[in-house]
Design an enzyme around this catalytic site. Structure first.
Site, PDB file in Angstrom:
ATOM      1  N   TYR A  14      -2.015   0.128  10.233  1.00 40.87           N
ATOM      2  CA  TYR A  14      -2.125  -0.295   8.698  1.00 40.87           C
ATOM      3  C   TYR A  14      -0.856   0.009   7.822  1.00 40.87           C
ATOM      4  O   TYR A  14      -0.228  -0.909   7.222  1.00 40.87           O
ATOM      5  CB  TYR A  14      -3.344   0.294   8.047  1.00 40.87           C
ATOM      6  N   SER A  71       0.852  -1.100   0.156  1.00 37.74           N
ATOM      7  CA  SER A  71      -0.112  -0.021   0.083  1.00 37.74           C
ATOM      8  C   SER A  71       0.880   1.427   0.110  1.00 37.74           C
ATOM      9  O   SER A  71       2.158   1.123   0.449  1.00 37.74           O
ATOM     10  CB  SER A  71      -1.026   0.192   1.040  1.00 37.74           C
TER      11      SER A  71
END
Length: 271
Positions: free
Chosen positions: A155, A142
């Site tokens: 995250y 990501s």
């Protein structure tokens, strides 16, 4: 067509979103697909879509955080198709919007279990088969691994570990001709992310990149296809940014909501 002709691919988290689209596109390019997901209903739906389009696919239920389950996933693949050429670590957990002080401690571990332990276990069990075929590994990371974000500590840290894993495995398995790369998407308005974060959040995210748009599943699927194919034969240890240019832009679009939701008693933000 035929870029993956005769190849066998495991795609985790293939019950929806990026993984379902990868399954469809990889199949169109000639690969046999192992749809690996914890959700049996959505996994079988992906298989049905692939088969209806003329492809070859099976469903294997997997908990990527479980050693025996990931071992079984690889074993079932080899039992059915005789080999393994491609592993896509797509299964992942997305995030809360609390800062490091307001996040509950127990909320942290699921990110590490799914996003870090999961790919590690899948590669751990797939490696003995991938070295036989000089296979390819694609890890879905990501842009959060490269950019700090408001409320993204858990995250972002987990996806940063995915990049470190990618670099390490590229070295270790490169000795046997196995390539390991990563794809780092920007926000994508998939069904799952909209459910978690809301449509308004995704509209705001458009302002965070030069193209003023979000990723779609096809963007990530085709980037992964390139890395899984022989077209990327000289690429390993690569982090392919599929982020609409977000890595070159700093835009704290969500700071006001973040400040409202994460208050320190008696202390005001500086801006």
């Amino acid at each position: 067509m035929g870029r993956l002709e005769g190849k066998v691919a495991i795609i985790t988290g293939a019950g929806g979103g990026f993984g379902r689209r990868m399954s469809e596109i990889f199949s169109q390019e000639g690969a046999k697909i192992v749809v690996a997901d914890f959700d049996e209903k959505s996994g079988h739906e992906t298989v049905e879509k692939v088969v209806a389009a003329g492809g070859d696919a099976i469903f294997v239920k997997v908990d990527v955080t479980n050693d025996e389950s990931t071992r079984n996933m690889v074993a079932k693949t080899v039992e059915r198709y005789g080999k393994l050429d491609i592993l896509v670590n797509n299964a992942g957990k997305q995030g809360v919007k609390n800062d490091i002080a307001h996040m509950q401690v127990e909320e942290m571990m699921p990110y590490l279990n799914v996003n870090v332990r999961g790919p590690w276990l899948c590669i751990h069990h797939a490696a003995p088969e991938l070295v036989k075929t000089k296979g390819k590994i694609v890890n879905i990371a990501s842009i959060a691994a490269l950019q700090g974000s408001y409320g993204g500590t858990a995250y972002g840290v987990s996806k940063g570990a995915v990049l470190s894993l990618t670099y390490a495995v590229a070295n270790e398995l490169g000795l046997y001709g196995v390539r390991c790369n990563a794809v780092s998407p920007y926000s994508a308005a998939t069904q799952e992310t909209v459910r978690l974060l809301g449509e308004e959040f995704h509209e705001l995210r458009k302002s965070g990149n030069p193209l003023h748009q979000l990723c779609i599943a096809d963007d990530v699927a085709y980037a992964s296809l390139f890395l899984a194919s022989d077209e990327s034969r000289s690429c390993t240890g690569l982090n392919l940014l599929c982020d609409c240019g977000a890595h070159v832009r700093s835009c704290p679009f969500d700071i006001e909501d973040f400040k409202k939701n994460n208050v320190y008693e008696g202390v005001e933000p500086l801006f």
